[in-house]
Design a protein around this motif. Structure first.
Motif, short mmCIF file in Angstrom:
data_model
loop_
_atom_site.label_atom_id
_atom_site.label_comp_id
_atom_site.label_asym_id
_atom_site.label_seq_id
_atom_site.Cartn_x
_atom_site.Cartn_y
_atom_site.Cartn_z
N PHE A 163 24.40 36.04 10.12
CA PHE A 163 23.39 35.24 9.44
C PHE A 163 23.57 33.76 9.78
CE2 PHE A 163 21.78 32.82 5.77
CZ PHE A 163 20.48 33.27 5.76
N ALA A 164 24.80 33.32 9.94
CA ALA A 164 25.06 31.92 10.28
C ALA A 164 24.44 31.54 11.62
CB ALA A 164 26.56 31.65 10.30
N MET A 165 24.39 32.47 12.57
CA MET A 165 23.76 32.20 13.86
C MET A 165 22.25 32.00 13.73
SD MET A 165 25.73 35.03 16.20
CE MET A 165 24.57 34.88 17.56
N LEU A 166 21.64 32.74 12.79
CA LEU A 166 20.19 32.67 12.62
C LEU A 166 19.76 31.57 11.66
CD1 LEU A 166 19.42 36.50 12.34
CD2 LEU A 166 19.39 35.06 14.39
N ALA A 167 20.69 31.12 10.81
CA ALA A 167 20.34 30.15 9.76
C ALA A 167 19.70 28.87 10.28
CB ALA A 167 21.59 29.83 8.93
N PRO A 168 20.09 28.32 11.45
CA PRO A 168 19.42 27.09 11.91
C PRO A 168 17.92 27.25 12.14
CG PRO A 168 21.51 27.39 13.06
CD PRO A 168 21.25 28.66 12.30
N GLY A 169 17.45 28.48 12.28
CA GLY A 169 16.01 28.72 12.45
C GLY A 169 15.27 28.91 11.16
N ILE A 170 15.95 28.81 10.02
CA ILE A 170 15.31 28.97 8.71
C ILE A 170 15.03 27.59 8.14
CG2 ILE A 170 15.56 29.89 6.37
CD1 ILE A 170 17.47 31.97 7.52
N HIS A 171 13.76 27.34 7.84
CA HIS A 171 13.34 26.02 7.34
C HIS A 171 12.66 26.15 5.98
CE1 HIS A 171 14.40 24.35 11.21
NE2 HIS A 171 13.68 25.31 11.80
N GLU A 172 12.38 25.03 5.39
CA GLU A 172 11.76 25.03 4.07
C GLU A 172 10.48 25.86 4.06
OE1 GLU A 172 12.64 23.77 1.13
OE2 GLU A 172 14.53 22.96 1.90
N PRO A 173 10.30 26.71 3.07
CA PRO A 173 9.08 27.52 3.00
C PRO A 173 7.86 26.66 2.71
CG PRO A 173 10.36 27.76 0.99
CD PRO A 173 11.21 26.95 1.93
N VAL A 174 6.72 27.14 3.15
CA VAL A 174 5.46 26.44 2.94
C VAL A 174 4.72 27.09 1.78
CG1 VAL A 174 3.26 25.79 3.98
CG2 VAL A 174 5.33 25.88 5.39
N ASN A 175 4.51 26.33 0.71
CA ASN A 175 3.80 26.82 -0.48
C ASN A 175 4.29 28.20 -0.93
OD1 ASN A 175 2.10 24.52 -0.48
ND2 ASN A 175 0.75 25.49 1.01
N PRO A 176 5.58 28.32 -1.26
CA PRO A 176 6.11 29.64 -1.64
C PRO A 176 5.36 30.24 -2.82
CG PRO A 176 7.65 27.87 -2.19
CD PRO A 176 6.61 27.27 -1.33
N GLY A 177 5.00 31.51 -2.66
CA GLY A 177 4.29 32.25 -3.70
C GLY A 177 2.80 32.12 -3.65
N ALA A 178 2.28 31.27 -2.76
CA ALA A 178 0.84 30.97 -2.78
C ALA A 178 0.00 31.99 -2.01
CB ALA A 178 0.59 29.57 -2.22
N ARG A 179 0.51 32.49 -0.88
CA ARG A 179 -0.35 33.33 -0.06
C ARG A 179 0.46 34.40 0.67
NH1 ARG A 179 -0.59 31.30 5.41
NH2 ARG A 179 0.75 29.46 5.63
N PHE A 180 -0.23 35.45 1.08
CA PHE A 180 0.38 36.53 1.85
C PHE A 180 0.44 36.15 3.32
CE2 PHE A 180 -0.09 40.24 4.61
CZ PHE A 180 0.92 41.07 4.15
N GLU A 181 1.62 36.22 3.91
CA GLU A 181 1.78 36.04 5.34
C GLU A 181 3.00 36.84 5.78
OE1 GLU A 181 1.96 32.57 8.78
OE2 GLU A 181 2.16 32.02 6.69
N TYR A 182 2.76 37.87 6.58
CA TYR A 182 3.84 38.79 6.97
C TYR A 182 5.00 38.01 7.56
CZ TYR A 182 5.96 43.09 8.69
OH TYR A 182 6.81 44.14 8.91
N SER A 183 6.21 38.26 7.05
CA SER A 183 7.35 37.42 7.41
C SER A 183 8.60 38.24 7.66
CB SER A 183 7.63 36.41 6.28
OG SER A 183 8.85 35.73 6.50
N ASN A 184 9.07 38.24 8.91
CA ASN A 184 10.37 38.81 9.22
C ASN A 184 11.50 37.95 8.67
OD1 ASN A 184 9.59 41.17 10.79
ND2 ASN A 184 8.90 39.73 12.34
N THR A 185 11.29 36.64 8.67
CA THR A 185 12.31 35.71 8.18
C THR A 185 12.67 36.01 6.73
OG1 THR A 185 11.42 34.02 9.65
CG2 THR A 185 12.92 33.28 7.92
N GLY A 186 11.67 36.30 5.91
CA GLY A 186 11.93 36.59 4.50
C GLY A 186 12.84 37.78 4.33
#
Length: 382
Positions: A163-186
């Motif tokens: 997970f530490a290797m992938l963590a640099p690619g995780i950024h602040e979510p955009v409008n969490p909870g507001a809309r459906f958008e298929y997400s592998n990151t989640g």
């Protein structure tokens, strides 16, 4: 120890079924055989496994073509395939089981489990990745992590990911909870939450194994663990090029075993491998046997979220409603690393269809084969 193949079609113990019922079973099998033969008629097509289960019993199965092209090896009932995103349903079911036990809470911020290390953890709740509403940007295309992944300059299929290797690619979510958008990151983040709850990767693998033993699975048809014994049974994924040539995903990049991005931790978006039979048994236990979740939890899982409905999707918590030939099916598909999968259950009739194959292509993949089988089943039982 030799691995037993997928069992033959089981007979119901006790009295023989009425002649009309037996005839009905025969007509269903014949229809599925015909549809499968037509869907897999191309001799150069992918290797395929397909099964149908009704009420906990295997009623039909079929295999086609090669698990490995060079040297040639046929698909058998015990061949393992990556289940890709179909595994989201498995991981989500386990997360909901922990919520039933009070270990997790659907609407508590995930910071309760991962602290503040994960961007957005103070506002993102467990429900959000389960419903693809967390709003995390795609990790796979991020400049910080894309070089580590297939096609990237730093990709090494034998190097274990963390997970530490992938963590640099995780950024602040955009409008969490507001809309459906298929997400592998989640779902990668969801796997990290579950890893923390279990107190380590090996512990989570153990806990998952114990959980899906409720399906009757002994561990040889469904797994989240890469191992030499799994490699000996694994199909090779293939990716077609524009000129029609096939790239063997296992050998093209120099892997000496199962490429470590094909399944397993930390890839919660595609964490499981198995046979079509093992995956179908999971769906049957979840939707028909109802041995994995309480009825109210199952209803919540299969109910499309308001955000998904607003976007025109019938997606609940890692499961989607599909309409085929006036039948309603509940399940999930997947595609990654030269593999595709599709499995769903007809909730009204208690029938599960599952298809897996080893070619990542828009035509002739598992979703298309599954659709042909679902239409054939509907016609044979109308």
């Amino acid at each position: 120890m030799a691995v037993p193949p997928t069992p033959e079609i089981a007979e119901v113990p006790g009295a023989a079924p009425p002649a009309s019922a037996a005839a009905g079973q025969d007509s269903v099998r014949a229809a599925l055989d015909k549809a499968f033969a037509e869907a897999t008629a191309d001799p150069d097509g992918p290797g395929v496994q397909a099964v149908a289960i009704r009420g906990g019993r295997l009623i039909w199965s079929a295999n086609a073509r090669r698990a490995i092209n060079e040297p040639p090896a046929p698909v058998t009932g015990s061949t393992l395939f990556s289940l890709a995103s179909f595994g989201k349903s498995i991981l989500a079911t386990y997360a909901l089981h922990l919520a039933e036990k009070g270990v997790l809470a659907l609407d508590r911020p995930i910071s309760a489990h991962v602290g503040t290390e994960v961007p957005g953890s103070r506002v993102v709740t467990l429900r959000m990745p389960l419903t693809h509403t967390a709003g995390y940007p795609d990790l796979y295309t991020d400049p910080a992590t894309a070089p580590l992944l297939p096609g990237g300059a730093q990709y090494d299929p034998d190097r274990p990911y963390t997970f530490a290797m992938l963590a640099p690619g995780i950024h602040e979510p955009v409008n969490p909870g507001a809309r459906f958008e298929y997400s592998n990151t989640g779902f990668i983040i969801l796997a990290e939450v579950l890893t923390r709850v279990s107190r380590g990767e090996r512990a989570l693998e153990r806990d998952l194994r114990h959980f899906y033993q409720r399906t009757g699975e002994r561990g040889d048809q469904l797994t989240a663990v890469r191992s030499p014994s799994a490699y000996a049974r694994f199909a090779h994924g293939h990716i077609p090029g524009g000129d029609g040539t096939l790239t063997d995903y296992f050998t093209a990049f120099g892997a000496t075993g199962i490429p470590t991005d094909v399944y397993g931790l930390p890839f919660g978006d595609g964490m499981f491998a198995g046979t079509a039979y093992g995956a179908a048994r999971f769906l049957d236990a979840l939707f028909t046997g109802k041995r994995l979740l309480r009825p109210a939890t199952l209803t919540a899982m299969t109910t499309p979220s308001p955000q998904a409905v607003a976007a025109g999707f019938a997606y609940g918590m890692a499961t989607v409603r599909t309409e085929v030939a006036n039948r309603t099916w509940q399940g999930h598909g997947g595609a990654y690393g030269g593999f595709t999968s599709m499995g769903a259950t007809d909730l009204t009739r208690g029938v599960t269809l599952m298809v897996v194959d080893n070619r990542l292509s828009p035509d002739g993949n598992a979703m298309a084969t599954w659709g042909e089988l679902a239409r054939a089943y509907a016609a044979a039982t109308s």
